[in-house]
Write a protein that holds these residues in place. Structure first.
Motif, short mmCIF file in Angstrom:
data_model
loop_
_atom_site.label_atom_id
_atom_site.label_comp_id
_atom_site.label_asym_id
_atom_site.label_seq_id
_atom_site.Cartn_x
_atom_site.Cartn_y
_atom_site.Cartn_z
N GLY A 87 -3.15 70.05 6.80
CA GLY A 87 -3.60 70.16 8.18
C GLY A 87 -3.13 69.01 9.06
O GLY A 87 -1.94 68.69 9.12
N LYS A 88 -4.08 68.37 9.71
CA LYS A 88 -3.78 67.27 10.64
C LYS A 88 -3.23 66.03 9.93
O LYS A 88 -2.72 65.12 10.57
CB LYS A 88 -5.04 66.88 11.41
CG LYS A 88 -5.57 67.96 12.35
CD LYS A 88 -4.65 68.14 13.55
CE LYS A 88 -5.27 69.07 14.58
NZ LYS A 88 -4.39 69.26 15.76
N TRP A 89 -3.35 66.01 8.60
CA TRP A 89 -2.89 64.84 7.86
C TRP A 89 -1.40 64.91 7.50
O TRP A 89 -0.84 63.92 7.01
CB TRP A 89 -3.67 64.68 6.56
CG TRP A 89 -5.16 64.53 6.75
CD1 TRP A 89 -5.88 64.57 7.90
CD2 TRP A 89 -6.11 64.34 5.70
NE1 TRP A 89 -7.21 64.42 7.66
CE2 TRP A 89 -7.39 64.28 6.31
CE3 TRP A 89 -6.01 64.23 4.31
CZ2 TRP A 89 -8.55 64.10 5.57
CZ3 TRP A 89 -7.16 64.05 3.57
CH2 TRP A 89 -8.43 63.98 4.20
N GLU A 90 -0.76 66.03 7.72
CA GLU A 90 0.63 66.21 7.30
C GLU A 90 1.54 65.10 7.86
O GLU A 90 1.52 64.80 9.06
CB GLU A 90 1.17 67.57 7.76
CG GLU A 90 0.55 68.76 7.08
CD GLU A 90 1.10 69.03 5.68
OE1 GLU A 90 2.09 68.36 5.29
OE2 GLU A 90 0.54 69.89 4.99
N GLY A 91 2.30 64.49 6.98
CA GLY A 91 3.26 63.47 7.37
C GLY A 91 2.68 62.10 7.60
O GLY A 91 3.43 61.15 7.89
N LYS A 92 1.36 61.96 7.48
CA LYS A 92 0.72 60.68 7.77
C LYS A 92 0.50 59.88 6.48
O LYS A 92 0.45 60.43 5.38
CB LYS A 92 -0.62 60.90 8.49
CG LYS A 92 -0.47 61.50 9.88
CD LYS A 92 -1.83 61.67 10.55
CE LYS A 92 -1.68 62.03 12.03
NZ LYS A 92 -0.88 63.27 12.25
#
Length: 212
Positions: A87-92
């Motif tokens: 979700g919003k965590w992708e790539g972080k």
């Protein structure tokens, strides 16, 4: 004879090197990851394979390709084998997620079975879709060797489901480094884990690379 499923995690990517969150993102293998795929293919080409099931992502397809090309086997792509959706965590990075999504991150660490990454997937959801692929394999192949090429979290969750381990504990109970192989044998007594996270098919340099 029994059915054996070989669970292969894809080779190294930039995210497996750094530990960043990568699920829906679709990076290529690094040059070292491509070497891992080639060495796996060379080491396991001597086995008689009945089928190869693969997550339809670039990194998993590239990992399966050397073996499939050598043996002339057509890989079967299955969405159920995709990695967890972050979700919003992708790539972080872990640090940025801990800072920006602190409550969701703590909840996820506490109980991943039911608490997803922000707008992502739970362990239960991953197990539900992946188990359909395993059931398909068991239905089609009563004996022989089947290769499943998938991802870190997905493989660990599949193994937990097969072995009766709490799905919320997959990150603390199962280890699968890049290009590692785990083997489960199925017979009348149910699934038995024979090998976990083996990387003896890789040369020493690749085995010693830092990564998650």
């Amino acid at each position: 004879m029994s059915l054996k499923i070989y669970f292969l995690r894809h080779g190294e990517t930039v995210y497996s090197k750094t530990g960043g969150f990568c699920g829906d993102l679709d990076p290529e293998l690094t040059p070292e990851g491509a070497q891992m795929a080639a060495q796996f293919g060379a080491a396991y080409a001597k086995l008689p394979w009945d089928a190869v099931y693969v997550s339809p992502m670039k990194r998993t397809i590239a990992t399966a390709t050397p073996l499939c090309d050598t043996l002339g086997i057509q890989m079967q792509l299955r969405d159920g084998l995709k990695e967890i959706k972050y979700g919003k965590w992708e790539g972080k990075t872990v640090e940025s997620v801990r800072e920006k999504y602190a409550e969701d991150y703590i909840n996820w660490l506490t109980e991943q079975a039911w608490n997803p990454p922000t707008e992502g997937e739970t362990s239960v959801q991953i197990s539900s879709r992946a188990s359909l692929v395993i059931a398909e394999i068991q239905e089609k192949y009563k004996t022989g060797n089947v290769l499943v090429v998938s991802h870190k979290a997905t493989i660990r969750i599949i193994l937990c489901g097969l072995l009766g381990i709490d799905l919320g504990s997959y990150r603390n109970r199962i280890a699968t480094l890049a290009a590692s192989i785990s083997i489960v044998k199925f017979d009348v007594r149910g699934p038995m884990l024979e090998v976990l996270g083996d990387r003896s098919h890789l040369d020493e340099n690749l085995r010693n690379l830092p990564g998650t």
